[in-house]
Design a protein around this motif. Structure first.
Motif, mmCIF file in Angstrom:
data_model
loop_
_atom_site.group_PDB
_atom_site.id
_atom_site.type_symbol
_atom_site.label_atom_id
_atom_site.label_comp_id
_atom_site.label_asym_id
_atom_site.label_seq_id
_atom_site.Cartn_x
_atom_site.Cartn_y
_atom_site.Cartn_z
ATOM 1 N N ALA A 1 13.144 -21.640 5.256
ATOM 2 C CA ALA A 1 11.865 -21.554 4.549
ATOM 3 C C ALA A 1 10.710 -21.519 5.546
ATOM 4 O O ALA A 1 10.719 -22.247 6.548
ATOM 5 C CB ALA A 1 11.702 -22.735 3.602
ATOM 6 N N TYR A 2 9.729 -20.694 5.254
ATOM 7 C CA TYR A 2 8.531 -20.561 6.074
ATOM 8 C C TYR A 2 7.299 -20.700 5.195
ATOM 9 O O TYR A 2 7.344 -20.422 3.991
ATOM 10 C CB TYR A 2 8.475 -19.188 6.756
ATOM 11 N N THR A 3 6.176 -21.075 5.814
ATOM 12 C CA THR A 3 4.877 -21.076 5.141
ATOM 13 C C THR A 3 4.173 -19.763 5.436
ATOM 14 O O THR A 3 4.190 -19.292 6.577
ATOM 15 C CB THR A 3 3.992 -22.225 5.653
ATOM 16 N N ILE A 4 3.570 -19.163 4.409
ATOM 17 C CA ILE A 4 2.691 -18.008 4.634
ATOM 18 C C ILE A 4 1.282 -18.553 4.814
ATOM 19 O O ILE A 4 0.728 -19.185 3.908
ATOM 20 C CB ILE A 4 2.743 -17.029 3.448
ATOM 21 N N THR A 5 0.703 -18.340 5.987
ATOM 22 C CA THR A 5 -0.579 -18.960 6.313
ATOM 23 C C THR A 5 -1.754 -17.990 6.297
ATOM 24 O O THR A 5 -2.906 -18.428 6.330
ATOM 25 C CB THR A 5 -0.517 -19.667 7.684
ATOM 26 N N ASP A 6 -1.485 -16.694 6.242
ATOM 27 C CA ASP A 6 -2.599 -15.740 6.125
ATOM 28 C C ASP A 6 -2.047 -14.354 5.800
ATOM 29 O O ASP A 6 -0.886 -14.050 6.088
ATOM 30 C CB ASP A 6 -3.418 -15.676 7.417
#
Length: 499
Positions: free
Chosen positions: A258-263
């Motif tokens: 899992a990854y965070t979408i930051t922009d």
């Protein structure tokens, strides 16, 4: 069972379970406990989530490692502990020996929004003023906000935190937040494996949708960009390969992670627009190394201003990649927002939300539409889709979002048996609009206007549609008859803007 959704609109009343008046988890009152321990100059030890093997949970640590675990307060680890240093940052986190990247990816997303962080981490907590070894955090759980009390004893081996820790040596909010969520879910072991959407929902009580990324599907750039403009929180999951999860590929992407979408933005590269996505690995390291990565020569094709503003060549787990590479490397995107307004770029006050709690009993669990003789026995919920203003009707496509969430049969998250569930939406015939329930014949002579997929293994089914104005009936169902479970049905309907 008939409930007119349009008459049961959530109105933010200050009842128990709201953000301003959360339910006390396990009946523990933070203020009372803290006051007593400060008065007695003692340190709180939480008997409901004790600092021992039961709170770590089964099959998480090997026996030799478990024998070496010592539960230590931050005041004993460092001389100057802080809950938060300056402010919470997505770069604070470093994942430990626990497969909860889905949870940490969600934390990375919420660090951008101070109002959400304050709801989850109440203010006026510290290791200095009236310190008593007690902290509290708040989560939304199955229709209610809950206030969760913990002590600050954290599991360590050789003086180092086993699970999530902060890159700043004396900052402890990530470790304490993880402990509070582990308590809610039963144990640390119960945090292994999950979906980013689940944690985002528990952090915000918001609306979420999951977008599937496949080669034959159009890229979701427009909706993702729109969601970002509405301050949505986003995470994503990388593709699972033939190898075991968490295998790092040659391109730097970790499989099944899992990854965070930051922009999300576009830049001009040699005069042409390029769509870029920025992501954060909750490990705090291990980055994509292909096009538009930190070391990519493509950054020389953008303006010096964009390069300075966007490119941070650090091994911090955050990186850029093109939308094309993103769709090739990831399987899904989870988007969570306070309101459904991101779906059609509308205003927040153009949607109304309704939540109903129900239950399938043996006599009200008729199964899916495959069971024609019993389907009519399922709970029935009436709703009205209103006419819209002319400008609204012209400017948007979607006007209905429906969520069906199962309530757990166990506190321990990994012991929960999620049934395959779904829902059907039927148009109510004009001649039956005044009846409280529709007869069995109505479901054998007509087909649903829309229907969710029958989803198994997850706690929530979410679908969004466009329906013409009129009276409708929502029928939540289990895959087979005679199954027992509780559920929460939430409906978001586009409505006329009050002028």
């Amino acid at each position: 069972m008939m409930l007119h959704l349009v008459e049961d609109e959530l109105d933010g009343r200050d009842t128990v379970g709201t953000p301003s008046n959360p339910q006390k988890f396990l009946d523990q009152d933070y203020e009372e406990l803290r006051r007593d321990f400060v008065k007695n100059k003692a340190r709180f030890v939480d008997e409901t989530f004790p600092p021992n093997e039961s709170s770590i949970g089964p099959n998480l640590l090997h026996d030799d490692a478990m024998a070496r675990v010592e539960w230590i307060r931050p005041t004993k680890m460092v001389e100057d502990p802080y809950l938060i240093v300056e402010r919470e940052s997505r770069f604070d986190l470093a994942q430990g020996d626990l497969g909860d990247c889905w949870f940490l990816a969600a934390i990375g997303a919420i660090t951008f929004q101070k109002d959400i962080m304050v709801e989850i981490i109440p203010e006026n907590q510290s290791f200095s003023q009236d310190y008593a070894g007690i902290f509290h955090f708040r989560f939304w759980r199955f229709g209610k906000w809950v206030d969760v009390v913990i002590d600050d004893k954290l599991p360590t081996i050789d003086g180092k935190l086993i699970f999530v820790h902060c890159k700043t040596r004396n900052e402890f909010w990530p470790a304490l937040l993880e402990k509070a969520y582990a308590k809610v879910c039963g144990s640390y072991a119960d945090l292994r494996g999950g979906l980013v959407s689940e944690a985002l929902r528990d952090f915000t009580a918001g609306v979420f949708i999951t977008l599937t990324l496949e080669a034959d599907r159009p890229e979701p750039w427009g909706l993702m960009r729109q969601a970002a403009q509405h301050r949505s929180l986003m995470g994503c999951g990388s593709l699972h390969g033939a190898t075991s999860a968490n295998t790092e590929l040659p391109n730097g992407i970790v499989e099944g992670h899992a990854y965070t979408i930051t922009d999300i933005l576009s830049v001009l590269s040699n005069g042409e627009s390029v769509k870029l996505v920025r992501l954060l690995n909750p490990w705090g390291q291990k980055e994509w190394n292909g096009n538009w990565s930190d070391g990519s020569p493509l950054w020389k094709t953008v303006s010096a201003e964009d390069r300075t503003k966007l490119l941070q060549s650090k091994d911090d787990g955050e990186f850029w990649m093109s939308m094309e590479d993103f769709c090739r490397s990831f399987s899904q995107v989870d988007i969570c927002c306070r309101t459904p307004a991101f779906l059609d770029n509308s205003s927040e006050n153009s949607w109304t939300s309704v939540m109903c709690k129900g239950r399938w009993e043996k006599e009200t669990a008729g199964g899916s539409r495959d069971y024609k003789q019993t389907f009519w026995m399922n709970p029935q919920y009436r709703m009205k889709v209103p006419d819209l203003d002319e400008n609204q009707a012209e400017s948007q496509g979607l006007n209905l979002l429906v969520s069906l969430m199962q309530k757990p049969n166990s506190r321990n998250r990994n012991l929960v048996q999620n049934l395959p569930i779904g829902f059907s939406v039927f148009m109510v015939p004009p001649e039956l609009k005044d009846q409280n329930t529709l007869p069995a014949s109505s479901f054998t002579t007509s087909s649903p206007v829309v229907e969710s997929s029958l989803t198994s293994g997850t706690r929530e089914v979410v679908e969004f549609f466009r329906l013409r104005p009129g009276q409708y009936l929502i029928v939540p169902f289990t895959a087979k008859p005679n199954l027992t479970a509780s559920f929460i049905l939430t409906v978001h309907i586009k409505c006329k803007i009050q002028r």
